[in-house]
Design a protein around this motif. Structure first.
Motif, short mmCIF file in Angstrom:
data_model
loop_
_atom_site.label_atom_id
_atom_site.label_comp_id
_atom_site.label_asym_id
_atom_site.label_seq_id
_atom_site.Cartn_x
_atom_site.Cartn_y
_atom_site.Cartn_z
N ARG A 6 0.85 -1.20 0.00
CA ARG A 6 0.00 0.00 0.00
C ARG A 6 0.89 1.26 0.00
O ARG A 6 0.55 2.26 -0.64
N HIS A 10 -4.27 -1.99 -7.80
CA HIS A 10 -4.96 -2.35 -6.57
C HIS A 10 -3.98 -3.01 -5.61
O HIS A 10 -3.10 -3.75 -6.04
N ASP A 48 -6.16 -4.54 1.37
CA ASP A 48 -6.07 -3.66 2.54
C ASP A 48 -5.92 -4.42 3.86
O ASP A 48 -5.85 -3.79 4.92
#
Ligand code: ABT
Ligand code: MG
Length: 139
Positions: A87, A117, A120
């Motif tokens: 991320r 993408h 998470d």
């Protein structure tokens, strides 16, 4: 920090613009090992299921339209602290807010078409990886 896995997609915008090689280079340079990878295209049903968490949001229709309009590169990546570090490598959801040097800062145009993408959470990484790959496709 334990070695673990995250799931990524190089989205249709990144593939259309010819950024597969450059993005994979960044992923490699950041120390991720590719565990699984393929070029594939999501159906409408796939995208609705994959993004079901967003199905009440106003942008859901556009999101499904975008994610199904062309091929993506789906991949599972392994590294210490994989979810969080990936991320950080891709940058903020909105590329206008993404840090210098991040993949979205370099290759994404908008919050709706943000090039890449990254899962998470560890739990979602496992769910998303299994959505796209069978056990025989993971190495
Ligand atoms: P993903 O890695 O695609 O899940 O993006 P990220 O986790 O950074 O951002 P979230 B919040 O999960 O957004 C999911 C997708 O919805 C798109 N989106 C989001 C919009 O189009 N408009 C918006 O206002 C918001 C908040 C961005 C994400 N992408 N796609 N494709
Ligand atoms: Mg998300």
């Amino acid at each position: 920090m334990a070695t673990n896995r995250t799931f990524t997609m190089l989205k249709p915008d990144a593939v259309e613009k010819g950024h597969i090689g450059a993005i994979l280079e960044k992923i490699n340079a950041a120390g991720f090992r590719i565990v699984a990878m393929k070029l594939t295209q999501m159906t409408k049903a796939d995208a609705e299921e994959f993004y079901a968490v967003h199905n009440e949001r106003p942008f859901f229709g556009e999101l499904v339209e975008f994610m199904t309009r062309g091929p993506i590169v789906a991949a599972i990546l392994e590294k210490d602290n994989a979810v969080e570090d990936f991320r950080a490598l891709i940058g903020a959801t909105n590329p206008a807010e993404a840090a210098e040097g991040t993949i979205r800062k370099l290759y994404a145009d908008s919050v709706g078409e943000n090039a890449v993408h990254g899962s998470d959470s560890d739990e979602n990484a496992a769910i998303e990886g299994a959505f796209h790959f069978s056990g025989r496709e993971m190495f």
